[in-house]
Design a protein around this motif. Structure first.
Motif, mmCIF file in Angstrom:
data_model
loop_
_atom_site.group_PDB
_atom_site.id
_atom_site.type_symbol
_atom_site.label_atom_id
_atom_site.label_comp_id
_atom_site.label_asym_id
_atom_site.label_seq_id
_atom_site.Cartn_x
_atom_site.Cartn_y
_atom_site.Cartn_z
ATOM 1 N N ALA A 1 0.840 -1.201 0.000
ATOM 2 C CA ALA A 1 0.000 0.000 0.000
ATOM 3 C C ALA A 1 0.878 1.256 0.000
ATOM 4 C CB ALA A 1 -0.937 -0.006 1.201
ATOM 5 N N ARG A 2 1.930 1.244 0.810
ATOM 6 C CA ARG A 2 2.857 2.387 0.833
ATOM 7 C C ARG A 2 3.565 2.540 -0.508
ATOM 8 N NH1 ARG A 2 3.836 0.392 5.888
ATOM 9 N NH2 ARG A 2 5.680 -0.718 5.200
ATOM 10 N N ALA A 3 4.029 1.430 -1.085
ATOM 11 C CA ALA A 3 4.758 1.494 -2.358
ATOM 12 C C ALA A 3 3.881 2.003 -3.492
ATOM 13 C CB ALA A 3 5.310 0.113 -2.713
ATOM 14 N N ASP B 1 6.350 8.039 -4.511
ATOM 15 C CA ASP B 1 6.792 8.574 -5.787
ATOM 16 C C ASP B 1 7.478 7.526 -6.653
ATOM 17 O OD1 ASP B 1 9.046 8.303 -4.254
ATOM 18 O OD2 ASP B 1 9.818 10.319 -4.641
ATOM 19 N N ALA B 2 7.437 6.264 -6.238
ATOM 20 C CA ALA B 2 7.994 5.174 -7.056
ATOM 21 C C ALA B 2 7.146 5.024 -8.317
ATOM 22 C CB ALA B 2 7.988 3.866 -6.274
ATOM 23 N N GLU C 1 8.513 -0.152 -10.344
ATOM 24 C CA GLU C 1 9.071 -0.412 -9.018
ATOM 25 C C GLU C 1 8.014 -0.982 -8.083
ATOM 26 O OE1 GLU C 1 10.442 3.544 -8.289
ATOM 27 O OE2 GLU C 1 12.485 3.103 -8.937
ATOM 28 N N ALA C 2 6.811 -0.452 -8.148
ATOM 29 C CA ALA C 2 5.732 -0.952 -7.288
ATOM 30 C C ALA C 2 5.368 -2.391 -7.643
ATOM 31 C CB ALA C 2 4.506 -0.050 -7.395
ATOM 32 N N VAL C 3 5.436 -2.749 -8.919
ATOM 33 C CA VAL C 3 5.139 -4.124 -9.340
ATOM 34 C C VAL C 3 6.194 -5.082 -8.779
ATOM 35 C CG1 VAL C 3 4.950 -5.653 -11.344
ATOM 36 C CG2 VAL C 3 3.824 -3.439 -11.361
ATOM 37 N N HIS C 4 7.440 -4.672 -8.770
ATOM 38 C CA HIS C 4 8.492 -5.493 -8.149
ATOM 39 C C HIS C 4 8.217 -5.683 -6.656
ATOM 40 C CE1 HIS C 4 11.518 -6.257 -11.266
ATOM 41 N NE2 HIS C 4 11.071 -5.142 -11.809
ATOM 42 N N VAL C 5 7.772 -4.626 -6.004
ATOM 43 C CA VAL C 5 7.428 -4.734 -4.584
ATOM 44 C C VAL C 5 6.276 -5.717 -4.407
ATOM 45 C CG1 VAL C 5 6.497 -3.492 -2.575
ATOM 46 C CG2 VAL C 5 8.293 -2.442 -3.971
#
Length: 182
Positions: free
Chosen positions: A33-35, A39-40, A44-48
């Protein structure tokens, strides 16, 4: 007396394991949720998302497939040990497409339970789950998680709450994709 004490100890151990599992689930949901609102960028969020899905469910592998404009799936990202990760993710692409077609999650044990006729390339998969990424009635992709031969024999199936945590992560991932699309 000894039997009652042993039973109580086992029950306490089971409750502690359940609490640890739920803590992993909540931590993964919070981190993703944070990722997804930082501002990523989306990549990057998909990797997280792939990483926290693996951590939350205690498995070794994850893949995220996204819908292309021609409504076919493509691998967006894979996560896990390199020797089998990409080969297995490609082999799971057809079963992931089946989850899209059915518009519902699919889960099972072993390669033989995977939907589709060809299991070549899957290697030894002990448990797997395919969760469609759906937002506002539209399928945007699939979040796949699986484990291989390294899975402990005492855990032959998904633990209680694992598939619900996967669904919640997929819902958050779908919202990320939908907002990025807009």
């Amino acid at each position: 007396w000894l039997a009652a004490a042993a039973h109580a100890a086992l029950a306490a151990q089971s409750r502690a394991a359940e609490a640890r599992r739920r803590t992993r689930h909540a931590a993964a949901l919070a981190e993703f949720a944070r990722a997804s609102v930082t501002d990523a960028n989306v990549a990057e969020a998909v990797h997280v998302l792939a990483r926290v899905a693996v951590q939350a469910l205690g498995v070794r592998h994850a893949a995220i497939y996204r819908m292309k404009d021609d409504t076919t799936l493509r691998i967006e990202v894979t996560h896990g040990p390199a020797p089998a990760r990409d080969t297995q993710a490609r082999a799971l692409q057809m079963p992931a497409a089946e989850a899209v077609r059915a518009q519902r999650p699919l889960a099972g044990r072993g390669s033989e339970e995977l939907p589709g006729a060809d299991w070549s390339g899957t290697g030894e998969i002990t448990v797997w789950a395919l969760q469609p990424l759906m937002a506002y009635g539209r399928v945007l992709g699939v979040l796949a998680v699986w484990d291989g031969a390294e899975r402990h024999p005492a855990q032959p199936e998904w633990e209680r709450g694992d598939l619900e945590a996967l669904a919640a992560l997929a819902d958050q991932g779908a919202l990320l994709f939908e907002h990025a699309r807009r």
